[in-house]
Design a protein around this motif. Sequence first.
Motif, short mmCIF file in Angstrom:
data_model
loop_
_atom_site.label_atom_id
_atom_site.label_comp_id
_atom_site.label_asym_id
_atom_site.label_seq_id
_atom_site.Cartn_x
_atom_site.Cartn_y
_atom_site.Cartn_z
N ALA A 1 -2.06 7.90 -3.14
CA ALA A 1 -1.99 6.89 -1.76
C ALA A 1 -3.14 6.14 -1.07
N LEU B 1 4.79 1.26 9.64
CA LEU B 1 3.78 1.49 9.24
C LEU B 1 4.09 0.24 7.98
N MET C 1 -3.12 5.51 2.38
CA MET C 1 -3.25 6.66 2.96
C MET C 1 -2.58 8.17 3.36
N LYS D 1 1.07 -1.41 0.02
CA LYS D 1 0.36 -0.13 0.12
C LYS D 1 0.69 1.32 -0.31
N ILE E 1 3.18 11.18 2.98
CA ILE E 1 3.53 12.51 4.54
C ILE E 1 4.44 12.91 4.46
N LEU F 1 2.02 5.08 1.25
CA LEU F 1 1.52 6.35 2.46
C LEU F 1 2.58 7.49 1.35
N TYR G 1 2.94 -0.83 4.62
CA TYR G 1 2.93 0.61 3.37
C TYR G 1 4.58 0.82 3.14
#
Length: 456
Positions: A40, A26, A42, A3, A7, A5, A31
């Motif tokens: 993304a 994570l 997340m 997945k 940030i 991520l 991630y």
Amino acid sequence: MSKKLYIKTYGCQMNVYDSQRMVDLLSPLGYEVTETPNDADMAILNTCHIREKAEQKVFSDLGRLRAVKDERIQNGADMMIAVGGCVAQAEGAEIIKQAPYVSMVFGPQAYHKLPEMIAKTTREYDVKSGKRTGIGIVNTDFPTESKFDLLPQPTTSTVSSFLSVQEGCDNFCTFCVVPYTRGAEYSRPVVDILKDARHLVSLGTREITLLGQNVNAYHGVSPTSNDVEWGLGRFIYELAEIDGLERIRYTTSHPMDMDDLLIKAHGDVGKLMPFLHLPVQSGSNAILQSMNRRHTSDQYIKVVERLRIARPDLAMSSDFIVGFPGETVADHKATLGLVREIGYAQAYSFKYSIRPGTPAGAMDLQVTEEVKSERLAELQTLLNEQQLQFNQTKIGLVQRVLVDRIGKREGQLSGKTPFMQSIYFDGNQRLSGEMVDVMVEKAFANSVTGSVVTVD
Ligand code: SAH
Ligand code: SF4
Ligand code: F3S
């Protein structure tokens, strides 16, 4: 399945450190970091509350993330949006109420619970009505257990790494939100941070910057007895014993916490770099008092003098606030005078920004925006001149450089001198991560350039 991520980090180095720890937390959940929110699963905004502008930026970025989330939902995917850091701590439930597309809000002392929070939240949200249909989570606890004990060890590192040794602040400067967003001062035990430092060095780190909101107030439990505490100076002597670690720095310090041993360490410990960020904020005693800084301008000058006796080539840096409530022309002149007296190699300066809930926010005699702008421009002109002058003093001298980046131009490398100057020069890419001797040839306001002399 992997997945993605995304940030985004705002604010101070502590947030940079925290964001990296979130990535570590994570990654066992599958991630991988992506540079854009568009792909993304997340998105985390690790936010800063220090000035109003920093806070506003978060809300405009959130609006943009919402559009990305809506689009992803329409394409059969989704993106969980989380707000962490100091705005999250300060605004808490208000964010999740106002922005139903946000699934999670967590403060700087709660992010070790991220995997747990992700498992609990359901991110459902109805694009059409703009309403949350699932569970939103708010965690702004200041837990009694140390989050550091619950964070996984990093698996990768950079040549220059941050290491948090102290967090929070008990100083309550009247303009500042940090004591409220980060909580009470807490120092990690010496054994724990030595272990982290050794681990970072084993992964390839050659420079460690010790971090804390008030890092020289560090007082960690000693390795030998629970009843004895070590200050930052004592710890730095021990840290310098680690083979393979070549450079030590620390930030940010308070002038009143520069104790004898720490000052002595600047003279004794070769690995401790000759650059110190020691914020003074103002040169006026009346303003310093109103800021609750606990020292006068003369006391600050004395601390710097003692440091320069220990380490004559020490380069100084500071933070300044202009337009604090009640600041007169004479107060402002006192700040300019202090700057001339110290001579800074670098500095950050800001217009005073009213922060809700802080004592200064409620003070009379707030300074107008126009006056703040004038004073900031005047101060910055002086600071820029000093920075250029400092950089010019290194022309013709060979500097040991830790190469931490590939430059923008083909064949160009970039790194930091011991004095924290950014330096650019041509060299082979395999020198990245190495220590190189570079002759400084030209000086600019924000950097110097030169050419390689020898290679280890
Ligand atoms: N702990 C550090 C700094 C924390 S915040 C210290 O004590 O020095 C970083 C800088 O932001 C501060 O040094 C100060 O110059 C600035 N700052 C903090 N609150 C501010 C405010 N309300 N308005 C403008 N600048 C501020
Ligand atoms: Fe804020 Fe003052 Fe603490 Fe620094 S020392 S974090 S400016 S309260
Ligand atoms: Fe900002 Fe919080 Fe750091 S308010 S400066 S991110 S401690």
